[in-house]
Write an enzyme that holds these catalytic residues in place. Sequence first.
Site, PDB file in Angstrom:
ATOM      1  CB  SER A 108      40.053  37.408  37.688  1.00 46.84           C
ATOM      2  OG  SER A 108      40.463  38.455  37.038  1.00 46.84           O
ATOM      3  CG  ASP A 174      47.226  33.472  37.912  1.00 49.05           C
ATOM      4  OD1 ASP A 174      46.787  34.573  37.649  1.00 49.05           O
ATOM      5  OD2 ASP A 174      45.942  33.348  38.939  1.00 49.05           O
ATOM      6  CG  HIS A 186      44.327  34.451  35.525  1.00 46.97           C
ATOM      7  ND1 HIS A 186      44.152  34.314  37.182  1.00 46.97           N
ATOM      8  CD2 HIS A 186      43.143  35.040  34.878  1.00 46.97           C
ATOM      9  CE1 HIS A 186      42.774  35.646  37.520  1.00 46.97           C
ATOM     10  NE2 HIS A 186      42.253  35.785  36.475  1.00 46.97           N
TER      11      HIS A 186
END
Length: 209
Positions: A108, A174, A186
Amino acid sequence: MSLAGVGALSAAGLSLLPSLASAAPCPDVEVVFARGTGEAPGLGITGTPLVKDIKSALPGKNVSSYAVDYAANFSQTSAGPGATDMTDRVVSTAANCAGTSFVLGGYSQGGSVTDIALGIPTRLGTGRTIPAKLAGRVKAVVVFGNPLRLSGRTIASAGDVFGPKAKEFCNTGDPVCGNGRNGAAHLTYHVNGSVEQGARFAVERIGRG
């Protein structure tokens, strides 16, 4: 015997013991990983199993890990400082451990940390980058849910120095990396086989020497 004598003997005895402050041996491989937004300090939900899998696949090597020290804040302003910390760790370890190779990665916002450390411009800030002279010491780069893809780029497409060394994962749907609408997508890299694939890729790259 006087107390002074006891003290002298104790000091002499202690001087014969190995130093508890002696430095740990240099690792063969160090995994430097940046956790995702909002995760508690540490390697995070993807970095922890990634390190575990790499260690398991390299039983004859000393594999260490370093969790990038950065805020991982929700305002997405901490990727630049994170990149600086990632770079500083690689630089300092490389200087002290001539034989250590590196695996870099992030999840991320940690993917953005990695991008910036590799010298890839992003919209999430700036930070220090890995010196060109150390690029060869970086054997693999593994990222999960990297926001860079939202700009139509990948680490592989950003250059030929780190591109061939990169393995990038973006689940269908995602929103962080694929402009999708499935927030749950995600959160599953650590359970859908992506981490295992990333570890195998890193181990294969390390095996090339």
